[in-house]
Design a protein around this motif. Structure first.
Motif, PDB file in Angstrom:
ATOM      1  N   ILE A   1       2.617  61.293  73.535  1.00  0.00           N
ATOM      2  CA  ILE A   1       3.784  60.313  72.934  1.00  0.00           C
ATOM      3  C   ILE A   1       2.963  59.675  71.716  1.00  0.00           C
ATOM      4  CG2 ILE A   1       5.464  58.792  73.123  1.00  0.00           C
ATOM      5  CD1 ILE A   1       5.907  59.591  76.049  1.00  0.00           C
ATOM      6  N   CYS A   2       3.434  59.682  70.674  1.00  0.00           N
ATOM      7  CA  CYS A   2       2.959  58.803  69.318  1.00  0.00           C
ATOM      8  C   CYS A   2       3.912  57.994  68.947  1.00  0.00           C
ATOM      9  CB  CYS A   2       2.525  60.032  68.394  1.00  0.00           C
ATOM     10  SG  CYS A   2       2.163  59.462  66.978  1.00  0.00           S
ATOM     11  N   HIS A   3       3.500  57.062  68.326  1.00  0.00           N
ATOM     12  CA  HIS A   3       4.494  55.862  67.898  1.00  0.00           C
ATOM     13  C   HIS A   3       5.380  56.638  66.746  1.00  0.00           C
ATOM     14  CE1 HIS A   3       3.147  52.417  69.945  1.00  0.00           C
ATOM     15  NE2 HIS A   3       1.694  52.841  69.767  1.00  0.00           N
ATOM     16  N   THR A   4       4.803  57.495  65.798  1.00  0.00           N
ATOM     17  CA  THR A   4       5.601  58.122  64.930  1.00  0.00           C
ATOM     18  C   THR A   4       6.927  58.718  65.641  1.00  0.00           C
ATOM     19  OG1 THR A   4       3.690  58.528  63.580  1.00  0.00           O
ATOM     20  CG2 THR A   4       5.775  59.906  62.892  1.00  0.00           C
ATOM     21  N   ASP A   5       6.854  59.337  66.836  1.00  0.00           N
ATOM     22  CA  ASP A   5       8.112  59.653  67.557  1.00  0.00           C
ATOM     23  C   ASP A   5       9.142  58.578  67.650  1.00  0.00           C
ATOM     24  OD1 ASP A   5       7.003  62.583  67.924  1.00  0.00           O
ATOM     25  OD2 ASP A   5       5.800  61.537  69.477  1.00  0.00           O
TER      26      ASP A   5
ATOM     27  N   GLY B   1       8.396  64.820  69.126  1.00  0.00           N
ATOM     28  CA  GLY B   1       7.274  65.046  69.452  1.00  0.00           C
ATOM     29  C   GLY B   1       6.500  66.024  68.612  1.00  0.00           C
ATOM     30  N   HIS B   2       5.076  65.587  68.504  1.00  0.00           N
ATOM     31  CA  HIS B   2       4.232  66.377  67.554  1.00  0.00           C
ATOM     32  C   HIS B   2       2.993  66.449  68.200  1.00  0.00           C
ATOM     33  CE1 HIS B   2       4.273  62.199  66.360  1.00  0.00           C
ATOM     34  NE2 HIS B   2       2.865  62.544  65.792  1.00  0.00           N
ATOM     35  N   GLU B   3       2.820  66.020  69.342  1.00  0.00           N
ATOM     36  CA  GLU B   3       1.480  66.259  69.968  1.00  0.00           C
ATOM     37  C   GLU B   3       1.882  66.979  71.065  1.00  0.00           C
ATOM     38  OE1 GLU B   3      -0.210  62.680  71.337  1.00  0.00           O
ATOM     39  OE2 GLU B   3      -0.695  61.874  69.178  1.00  0.00           O
TER      40      GLU B   3
ATOM     41  N   SER C   1       5.526  69.798  53.275  1.00  0.00           N
ATOM     42  CA  SER C   1       5.813  69.403  54.768  1.00  0.00           C
ATOM     43  C   SER C   1       5.734  68.060  55.037  1.00  0.00           C
ATOM     44  CB  SER C   1       4.823  70.142  55.710  1.00  0.00           C
ATOM     45  OG  SER C   1       4.898  71.499  55.192  1.00  0.00           O
ATOM     46  N   MET C   2       4.743  66.946  54.512  1.00  0.00           N
ATOM     47  CA  MET C   2       4.327  65.962  54.850  1.00  0.00           C
ATOM     48  C   MET C   2       4.591  64.730  53.677  1.00  0.00           C
ATOM     49  SD  MET C   2       3.070  66.269  57.909  1.00  0.00           S
ATOM     50  CE  MET C   2       1.599  65.038  58.280  1.00  0.00           C
ATOM     51  N   PRO C   3       4.830  63.451  53.872  1.00  0.00           N
ATOM     52  CA  PRO C   3       4.626  62.900  55.395  1.00  0.00           C
ATOM     53  C   PRO C   3       6.273  62.910  56.039  1.00  0.00           C
ATOM     54  CG  PRO C   3       4.978  61.277  53.892  1.00  0.00           C
ATOM     55  CD  PRO C   3       4.902  62.529  53.206  1.00  0.00           C
ATOM     56  N   LEU C   4       6.896  62.874  55.528  1.00  0.00           N
ATOM     57  CA  LEU C   4       8.357  62.411  56.414  1.00  0.00           C
ATOM     58  C   LEU C   4       9.579  63.576  56.020  1.00  0.00           C
ATOM     59  CD1 LEU C   4       8.409  58.642  55.890  1.00  0.00           C
ATOM     60  CD2 LEU C   4       7.770  59.955  57.666  1.00  0.00           C
ATOM     61  N   ASN C   5       9.049  64.755  55.569  1.00  0.00           N
ATOM     62  CA  ASN C   5       9.962  65.783  55.315  1.00  0.00           C
ATOM     63  C   ASN C   5       9.899  66.785  56.499  1.00  0.00           C
ATOM     64  OD1 ASN C   5      11.680  67.559  54.031  1.00  0.00           O
ATOM     65  ND2 ASN C   5       9.993  68.490  52.855  1.00  0.00           N
ATOM     66  N   PHE C   6       9.368  66.239  57.445  1.00  0.00           N
ATOM     67  CA  PHE C   6       9.198  67.176  58.646  1.00  0.00           C
ATOM     68  C   PHE C   6      10.618  67.168  59.202  1.00  0.00           C
ATOM     69  CE2 PHE C   6       8.287  63.190  59.538  1.00  0.00           C
ATOM     70  CZ  PHE C   6       6.843  62.730  59.700  1.00  0.00           C
ATOM     71  N   GLY C   7      10.621  68.444  60.075  1.00  0.00           N
ATOM     72  CA  GLY C   7      11.861  68.555  60.712  1.00  0.00           C
ATOM     73  C   GLY C   7      13.198  69.021  60.116  1.00  0.00           C
TER      74      GLY C   7
ATOM     75  N   PHE D   1       9.782  69.153  63.931  1.00  0.00           N
ATOM     76  CA  PHE D   1       9.371  67.967  63.796  1.00  0.00           C
ATOM     77  C   PHE D   1       7.920  68.224  63.566  1.00  0.00           C
ATOM     78  CE2 PHE D   1       8.131  63.363  65.071  1.00  0.00           C
ATOM     79  CZ  PHE D   1       8.370  62.939  64.035  1.00  0.00           C
ATOM     80  N   PHE D   2       7.211  68.050  62.473  1.00  0.00           N
ATOM     81  CA  PHE D   2       5.771  68.423  62.181  1.00  0.00           C
ATOM     82  C   PHE D   2       5.718  69.742  62.391  1.00  0.00           C
ATOM     83  CE2 PHE D   2       2.739  64.360  62.181  1.00  0.00           C
ATOM     84  CZ  PHE D   2       3.876  63.531  62.229  1.00  0.00           C
ATOM     85  N   GLY D   3       6.809  70.640  62.123  1.00  0.00           N
ATOM     86  CA  GLY D   3       6.538  71.927  62.192  1.00  0.00           C
ATOM     87  C   GLY D   3       6.959  72.424  63.764  1.00  0.00           C
TER      88      GLY D   3
ATOM     89  N   GLY E   1      -3.928  66.962  68.573  1.00  0.00           N
ATOM     90  CA  GLY E   1      -3.339  67.389  67.336  1.00  0.00           C
ATOM     91  C   GLY E   1      -2.763  66.268  66.550  1.00  0.00           C
ATOM     92  N   CYS E   2      -2.539  64.841  66.973  1.00  0.00           N
ATOM     93  CA  CYS E   2      -2.249  63.888  66.010  1.00  0.00           C
ATOM     94  C   CYS E   2      -3.101  62.318  66.498  1.00  0.00           C
ATOM     95  CB  CYS E   2      -0.669  63.704  66.174  1.00  0.00           C
ATOM     96  SG  CYS E   2      -0.424  62.220  64.978  1.00  0.00           S
ATOM     97  N   GLY E   3      -2.687  61.886  67.304  1.00  0.00           N
ATOM     98  CA  GLY E   3      -3.291  60.559  67.410  1.00  0.00           C
ATOM     99  C   GLY E   3      -5.050  60.471  67.270  1.00  0.00           C
TER     100      GLY E   3
ATOM    101  N   GLY F   1      -1.832  52.630  60.251  1.00  0.00           N
ATOM    102  CA  GLY F   1      -0.648  52.464  60.951  1.00  0.00           C
ATOM    103  C   GLY F   1       0.762  52.348  60.037  1.00  0.00           C
ATOM    104  N   SER F   2       1.689  52.887  60.459  1.00  0.00           N
ATOM    105  CA  SER F   2       3.087  52.773  59.827  1.00  0.00           C
ATOM    106  C   SER F   2       3.509  51.334  59.664  1.00  0.00           C
ATOM    107  CB  SER F   2       4.190  53.561  60.561  1.00  0.00           C
ATOM    108  OG  SER F   2       3.762  54.882  60.346  1.00  0.00           O
ATOM    109  N   THR F   3       3.732  50.792  58.418  1.00  0.00           N
ATOM    110  CA  THR F   3       4.023  49.435  58.430  1.00  0.00           C
ATOM    111  C   THR F   3       5.614  49.643  58.172  1.00  0.00           C
ATOM    112  OG1 THR F   3       4.407  49.745  56.052  1.00  0.00           O
ATOM    113  CG2 THR F   3       2.193  48.806  56.709  1.00  0.00           C
TER     114      THR F   3
END
Ligand code: CXF
Ligand code: ZN
Length: 386
Positions: free
Chosen positions: A48-52, A72-74, A119-125, A145-147, A182-184, A304-306
């Motif tokens: 689980i990643c904060h981006t989810d 989910g992307h990890e 594909s990145m950053p927020l055009n996933f899914g 999401f993230f492909g 794969g992510c964090g 980190g995402s602001t």
């Protein structure tokens, strides 16, 4: 497509509304048929990643916040089927899921797939991967999401988001522990190694000691950085950071009266500040502090995402004179198919003990995992599907 079976049915966490509205539900979904450049993966675990949480927590911007979807992307699992153009894996192979990239744009051609224009950053899914059979919610559910969308027992993954690790893992249990690579973990380690290119001459500060921050600390130790400072406000994380190689840890909730975090850091770095500062928190006040505490000529890397509307204001003339660079980075500028095997080999050599940061729990307990990540009790929750 090889093999007979065309669709797979299993559990998935479907975000039907924001997490705050209790909109994430475990449901049974059926995958759509895979396309020629896609694989069907049976997940054994998902980090689980904060981006989810960020993407499944908001409303307002329909490009970012849309429902129903599987996030989910990890993830880690075994391939069940591959499309006709898939070359990287075959049914039965063990794989890790990372992020998708197009391979055609200027970033991808230049070796920076994490900055892919398509594909990145927020055009996933936003692409349908599933149908839900539930009487209450019958209909299509977005995935990729993230492909890939790893919060499902069975998921459809674009080939570029998949890394084949068949020859690098020894068991299903180990594959489960590897899910967050794969992510964090790639983001933290890649930021130090690929983006900052840190060396023993560098002092480094990492703000935020979650999965990304602690991976950055391990990578700083691996790079031989002479001073490694971790900053957080959860006691146990300070200790973890030190045990992973931090030379100092600063607890922002316990600064002596009148002392700022900027002063505390600069004191530990010859009065000048660190050469490399990595912000993994996205907390505006810490982002501003990160820019200020860094030494002249140093780099501040925003990871980190602001909050989306937060703006950094810089006094352009003084900033020019400081010679500092404030830059962003995604996924540690990693090429996952190169960097994941590197992290696994550092892990085998005892130089990147990421297994100390994870806690496995059944997928049904995902809300507990998210809660423990927020309180700091668990650094990286991994939910298991089998
Ligand atoms: C994300 C951060 C937000 C932009 C895309 C990449 N990193 C990890 O989840
Ligand atoms: Zn992530």
């Amino acid at each position: 497509m090889t093999g007979e079976q065309k669709t797979w049915t299993g559990k998935a966490i479907v975000a039907r509304d924001s997490l705050a509205n209790k909109g994430w539900k475990m449901e049974e979904v059926t995958t759509k048929e895979i396309k020629e450049d896609e694989l069907l993966v049976e997940l054994v675990a998902s980090g689980i990643c904060h981006t989810d949480i960020m993407c499944g927590s908001g409303s307002g911007n329909p490009d970012l916040f849309y429902y129903p979807r599987v996030l989910g992307h990890e993830g880690s699992g075994y391939v069940k089927a591959v499309g006709s153009k898939v070359q990287i894996a075959k049914p039965g192979d063990a794989v890790l899921l990372s992020f998708d990239w197009c391979g055609r744009c200027e970033s991808c051609k230049g070796g920076l797939p994490s900055l892919c224009y398509e594909s990145m950053p927020l055009n996933f899914g936003n692409k349908v991967s599933f149908t839900s059979a539930g009487a209450e919610h019958a209909g299509d559910v977005a995935g990729k999401f993230f492909g890939q969308s790893s919060f499902a027992r069975y998921s459809v993954a674009k080939q570029n988001s998949v890394v084949n690790v068949t020859s690098l893992v020894t068991s299903k249990e180990e594959l489960q522990t590897f899910a967050p690579l794969g992510c964090g973990f790639q983001t933290g380690a890649g930021t130090v190694i690929n983006v900052a290119k840190a060396t023993p001459k560098d002092s480094i500060v990492v703000l935020g000691l979650g999965g990304v921050g602690l991976s950055a600390i391990m990578a700083a130790k691996l790079s031989g950085c002479r001073t490694i400072i971790g900053i957080d406000r959860v006691d146990s994380r300070m200790e973890t950071a030190k045990s992973l190689g931090a030379t100092h840890a600063i607890d922002t909730s316990k600064l002596p009266d009148g002392k700022t975090v900027i002063e505390a850091v600069q004191e530990l770095c010859e009065g000048a500040g660190p050469a490399v500062t990595i912000d993994t928190t996205g907390v505006p006040v810490l982002v501003k502090a990160a820019i200020e505490m860094t030494r002249k000529g140093g780099k501040i890397i925003q990871v980190g995402s602001t909050p989306p509307d937060f703006q950094v204001e810089l006094p352009a003339f003084l900033f020019m004179n400081s010679g500092k660079a404030y830059m962003g980075a995604i996924e540690g500028n990693s090429i996952s198919s190169d960097f994941i095997p590197k992290m696994i080999s550092w892990y085998r050599e005892g130089k990147f003990p990421f297994d100390r940061l994870v806690k496995l729990m059944p997928a049904e307990d995902f809300e507990r995992g998210i809660h423990e990540m927020h309180t700091g009790e668990t650094v990286k929750p991994i939910i298991t599907w089998s």
